[in-house]
Design a protein around this motif. Structure first.
Motif, PDB file in Angstrom:
ATOM      1  N   ALA B  54       0.856  -0.990   0.035  1.00  0.00           N
ATOM      2  CA  ALA B  54      -0.193   0.078  -0.264  1.00  0.00           C
ATOM      3  C   ALA B  54       1.200   0.988  -0.316  1.00  0.00           C
ATOM      4  O   ALA B  54       0.644   2.254  -0.372  1.00  0.00           O
ATOM      5  N   CYS B  55       1.794   1.170   0.628  1.00  0.00           N
ATOM      6  CA  CYS B  55       3.219   2.226   0.531  1.00  0.00           C
ATOM      7  C   CYS B  55       3.681   2.893  -0.484  1.00  0.00           C
ATOM      8  O   CYS B  55       4.855   1.770  -0.888  1.00  0.00           O
ATOM      9  N   ALA B 224      -1.897   6.688  -3.823  1.00  0.00           N
ATOM     10  CA  ALA B 224      -2.879   7.347  -2.432  1.00  0.00           C
ATOM     11  C   ALA B 224      -3.450   6.692  -1.346  1.00  0.00           C
ATOM     12  O   ALA B 224      -4.279   7.777  -0.979  1.00  0.00           O
ATOM     13  N   GLN B 225      -2.894   5.544  -1.356  1.00  0.00           N
ATOM     14  CA  GLN B 225      -3.158   4.969  -0.788  1.00  0.00           C
ATOM     15  C   GLN B 225      -3.004   5.323   1.283  1.00  0.00           C
ATOM     16  O   GLN B 225      -2.322   5.149   1.252  1.00  0.00           O
ATOM     17  N   ALA B 226      -3.804   5.353   1.997  1.00  0.00           N
ATOM     18  CA  ALA B 226      -3.412   5.237   3.605  1.00  0.00           C
ATOM     19  C   ALA B 226      -2.383   4.147   4.154  1.00  0.00           C
ATOM     20  O   ALA B 226      -3.225   3.577   3.987  1.00  0.00           O
ATOM     21  N   VAL B 227      -2.007   4.480   4.805  1.00  0.00           N
ATOM     22  CA  VAL B 227      -1.196   3.246   5.788  1.00  0.00           C
ATOM     23  C   VAL B 227      -1.298   3.914   7.314  1.00  0.00           C
ATOM     24  O   VAL B 227      -0.699   5.299   7.503  1.00  0.00           O
ATOM     25  N   PHE B 228      -2.203   3.658   8.143  1.00  0.00           N
ATOM     26  CA  PHE B 228      -2.217   3.526   9.417  1.00  0.00           C
ATOM     27  C   PHE B 228      -3.254   5.125   9.927  1.00  0.00           C
ATOM     28  O   PHE B 228      -2.466   5.889   9.757  1.00  0.00           O
ATOM     29  N   GLY B 229      -4.205   4.835   8.601  1.00  0.00           N
ATOM     30  CA  GLY B 229      -4.847   6.322   9.053  1.00  0.00           C
ATOM     31  C   GLY B 229      -4.362   7.438   7.909  1.00  0.00           C
ATOM     32  O   GLY B 229      -4.626   8.192   7.983  1.00  0.00           O
ATOM     33  N   LEU B 230      -3.087   7.519   8.087  1.00  0.00           N
ATOM     34  CA  LEU B 230      -1.824   8.494   6.796  1.00  0.00           C
ATOM     35  C   LEU B 230      -1.979   7.980   5.488  1.00  0.00           C
ATOM     36  O   LEU B 230      -1.696   7.399   5.086  1.00  0.00           O
ATOM     37  N   SER B 231      -2.509   9.514   4.980  1.00  0.00           N
ATOM     38  CA  SER B 231      -2.187   9.956   3.464  1.00  0.00           C
ATOM     39  C   SER B 231      -0.811   9.545   3.009  1.00  0.00           C
ATOM     40  O   SER B 231       0.098  10.150   3.726  1.00  0.00           O
TER      41      SER B 231
END
Lengths: 479, 380
Positions: B54-55, B224-231
């Motif tokens: 995702a990152c 643009a995927q969020a990781v740990f709720g962070l953009s």
């Protein structure tokens, strides 16, 4: 420049320092030649491909370039930095002088190195998605940048052997465009082209998707630049012609190892050149991977031999007439004879306790300053091994008059007491390093050594011998 | 040393000092990318493959780290050259005294360089259903952490070398092999400061890299995927802000280990204004990243501002670093030699070649971008 700047001396144990830097240098030079010639070959293939005269060119170029990046951009770049750091470890005075005199040239070379890396990586990464014209331009730029880095570094390296007018003017361009510059540049350019062609022959065989016909076609094209090898004997002779006479003599019988390495270089080049011109280019024989690898190995052997000779024939200098192999300047020898070389070295001895007397400790310091760049005490080219069979008188005379003992040795740059200390150190090591060892301080012995030192003078042996020869001839003529 | 850097020295010395700082700045741009990039990937690997997938930043880093390493090495050659002109005896002596340990950075660098290529190829093999593809995740973690350890070792060796250059009193005992070896108080804080500073650089570099690669984090895409709720942008903001905070902390710690003369040189006329430039640059960046974290947007204009502040901060820090060195090294006997070296001939050729090569490099990059754009249009 001060005549002698002391630095801590690195101990590489049984390894001979000259061989360490030489070995690394050979690997670096071979990879660099592969990169330089590789760019030229690929630009040529790209041009052929655009003209429709090499159908598999594009596929092969992309594959070859990947190898070029993985080998030359990684190992080449790291060994380049390693050369620098190792030079500091081996002889900081020499690399210091080279940097001082040629830093703007080195900085200029760096700019081309940047261009080489950027254009090369752009091609590696995006080349397959670009049109042919841009691919060709990138390859030409890459080759030009790589060759320019050879152009600049070649001037510095050839200056070490043939500094020429620079000795009087101390102007950078007099040193850079020295007598050895053009023949060395031409020879290295041809060597680079040949290395890249042979590497291409190996790689063509390593691509599984090519049929035998496709391989044969590509090998025929990649081997074409090998025709330049025909110029190598002439270029080699040109280079030999501009060498100082004494250096030429080392390589042609004056020094057996030097001559052997020269023969190794010439023989290997000859074998590769003959096979290339007769079998590959004339008879159009197919060469498989094993044969191509063997030819490339021979090219490596030739490079190794050639580089060994290039480094070796500078002896007794590391920069001719400016620094001896042990990084002591000729003008500093007389002063060091007076003060003693250990006196100017502030760094204490490591493991001083292993030497039973102050005289041996002095000898160990003298040894590391003056001898350790080419010799060891127990390992390769060990002085005790070389002098084991000499009598003590012989040792005293031979070391005091070192440049006469072997003309590729520099003059002893220390006091008579230091000569005697070295003689005692050799005897102590040959005797198996006993716990007790008598000091030798006989004033008569020291006086005799001092006389021998004076007789030998402070210049290089070859020069002394020639001058004496001229004087003797003049004397005979007058009689 | 009563005038602001690089004034107050003879012209030749000033020239070499400026060249050292400028080329070192160029080296830092790539070196920071590599150091922080390798750490970013190594830590990211610990959170599992789904998170890594995702990152987008991790994918970019794995893809570009080998090239960045090549650039870092290439850019590192020039400061290495100028340091030998300016501080030859100190630099050579430190190299020689550290000897085998120092030289170990070369095999480490070679190994790390190849590990980055291996990491890149493992990234591809993960997509395959082969044996190696099924186990590639474990290898990716192992490779990332070995590479990080290798680069940290190289970084620590450079810091050690630098500190030994400045510490003449340590030379003779070290040469004699007495005592426990060289363990200066400044080693850990200085290493930590450089390391954390690298994340500040990485954040701004990734912003531009994402844009140049066409990956806009304000649009819905893989990036643009969020990781740990962070953009993605917020993740960069967190990275940069953490880097800034920790760097300030470690720099303060490092300052306590400096000799009073060094502290005076940094705060005095020589580097005082540069120190303020560095502090100002850091504050502007902090403001930009806080705003980006709140709004999740970073316009081009603000990104340019952050970039200028970042470069000003690096330049300021590099001058402070030189001030510390100048306070420890007796330059006086070397000034005449600098003068002699500068006048030896070759400077105009260097300047002309540097300009031509810079123009050619810009042309290369622009042509490739145009070429790729044309190709894409043709395919469409």
């Amino acid at each position: 420049m001060p005549p002698f700047t002391p630095y801590p001396v690195v101990d590489l144990g049984p390894l001979m320092k000259g061989l360490v830097i030489g070995g690394l240098g050979i690997v670096h030079v071979f990879i660099a030649q592969f990169a330089i010639g590789g760019g030229m070959l690929l630009a040529y293939l790209q041009w052929l491909g655009m003209k429709g005269r090499c159908p598999n060119a594009r596929q092969f170029i992309d594959g070859y370039f990947q190898v070029l990046v993985l080998v030359s951009f990684v190992v080449g770049a790291v060994t380049g930095v390693a050369m620098w750091f190792t030079s500091i470890q081996i002889s900081p005075q020499t690399i210091g002088l080279m940097v001082e005199e040629f830093h703007w040239v080195w900085a200029t070379e760096w700019t081309f190195f940047c261009l080489e890396v950027v254009s090369g990586y752009l091609f590696y990464r995006y080349g397959s998605g670009l049109d042919d014209r841009l691919r060709l331009r990138l390859l030409v730029l890459y080759s030009f940048a790589a060759w320019m880095s050879l152009f600049w570094i070649n001037g510095i390296l050839s200056w070490q052997l043939t500094p020429g007018r620079w000795l009087e003017t101390r102007q950078v361009w007099d040193g850079f465009f020295n007598a050895g510059f053009w023949p060395s540049l031409a020879f290295r350019t041809v060597t680079s082209i040949a290395t890249a062609s042979l590497a291409a022959c190996v790689l063509v065989n390593a691509v599984p998707s090519f049929t035998r016909e496709e391989r044969a076609g590509l090998i025929a094209v990649c081997a074409r630049p090998l025709i330049f090898m025909l110029a190598m004997p002439l270029l080699g002779m040109w280079y030999f012609g501009v060498m100082p006479a004494d250096s030429r003599r080392w390589a042609t019988g004056g020094s057996v190892p030097m001559t052997m390495f020269l023969m190794m270089a010439v023989g290997s080049s000859l074998l590769v050149g003959l096979y290339a011109t007769v079998a590959i280019l004339r008879q159009r024989l197919f060469i498989n991977g094993a044969t191509a690898t063997l030819l490339l190995t021979l090219a490596f052997v030739a490079t190794a031999g050639g580089e060994f000779v290039r480094e070796g024939v500078r002896k007794p200098f590391t920069v001719r007439q400016v620094l001896y192999s042990n990084a002591i300047a000729p003008e500093a020898v007389a002063e060091l004879r007076r003060t003693g070389s250990a006196a100017v070295d502030p760094y204490p001895l490591r493991n001083a306790g292993q030497y039973p007397t102050p005289q041996l400790r002095l000898a160990a310091k003298v040894f590391r300053i003056q001898c350790s760049v080419c010799h060891t005490l127990d390992g390769m080219n060990a002085v005790p091994e070389l002098a084991a069979t000499w009598s003590i008188e012989q040792r005293r005379l031979n070391i005091a008059q070192l440049q006469r003992t072997k003309p590729f040795m520099p003059p002893f740059a220390g006091s008579a007491e230091e000569v005697e200390a070295i003689v005692q150190l050799i005897g102590w090591v040959v005797a198996g390093r006993p716990a007790d060892w008598p000091e030798s301080t006989d004033p008569e012995v020291i006086a005799t050594i001092a006389r021998w030192l004076d007789e030998a003078g402070t210049g290089p042996g070859e020069e002394e011998a020639r001058e004496e020869g001229v004087a003797a001839t003049a004397g005979r003529s007058s009689r | 040393m009563n005038a602001a850097f690089p004034c107050g020295f003879p012209t030749a010395t000033s020239l070499y000092l400026v060249l050292l700082v400028v080329t070192m700045l160029l080296h830092l741009v790539f070196m920071h990318y590599v150091l922080a990039g390798v750490a970013y990937v190594a830590v990211g690997r610990l959170f599992g493959r789904r998170l890594a997938a995702a990152c987008g930043w991790q994918a970019i880093l794995v893809d570009w780290l080998p090239f960045a390493t090549g650039l870092a090495i290439t850019a590192g050659v020039a400061p290495l050259l100028f340091i030998q002109i300016l501080y030859r005896q100190e630099f050579y002596t430190a190299n020689l005294l550290l000897s085998h340990r120092w030289m170990a950075i070369l095999p480490a660098l070679l190994a790390c360089f190849y590990l980055l290529y291996l990491q890149k190829s493992l990234q591809k093999s993960l997509q395959k259903s082969s044996w190696i593809g099924r186990r590639a995740w474990v290898w990716r973690i192992v490779v990332a952490w070995i590479a990080l350890a290798g680069f940290l070792f190289i970084a620590a060796s450079w810091v050690e070398n630098h500190l030994l250059m400045l510490d003449r009193a340590a030379w003779l005992p070290l040469a004699a092999g007495d005592g426990p070896g060289f363990a200066p108080a400044g080693l850990l804080p200085r290493l930590a400061a450089w390391f954390t500073l690298a994340f500040v650089s990485l954040a701004i570099e990734l912003v531009w890299q994402g844009r140049l690669l066409g990956e806009r984090f304000d649009q819905p895409s893989g990036m643009a995927q969020a990781v740990f709720g962070l953009s993605p942008l917020r993740r960069l903001a967190v990275t940069a802000l953490s880097g800034l905070g920790l760097t300030a902390l470690f720099v303060a710690w490092y300052a306590t280990t400096l000799a009073p003369a060094a502290r005076a040189a940094v705060a005095g006329p020589l580097a005082g204004s540069w120190l303020w430039l560095a502090v100002g640059g850091a504050m502007v960046q902090a403001a930009v990243w806080i705003r980006a974290a709140i709004t999740d947007r970073l316009t081009d204009r603000v990104a340019w501002l952050a970039t200028a502040a970042w470069l000003a901060m690096l330049a300021g820090l590099l001058v402070c670093r030189e001030a510390v060195r100048l306070s420890a090294v007796d330059l006086e006997p070397l000034l005449a030699r600098h003068e002699e070296s500068a006048g030896i001939g070759g400077l105009p050729v260097f300047v002309v070649c540097a300009l031509l090569v810079t123009a050619t490099i810009i042309w290369c990059v622009a042509s490739v971008r145009r070429g790729l754009y044309r190709e894409r249009l043709t395919v469409r």
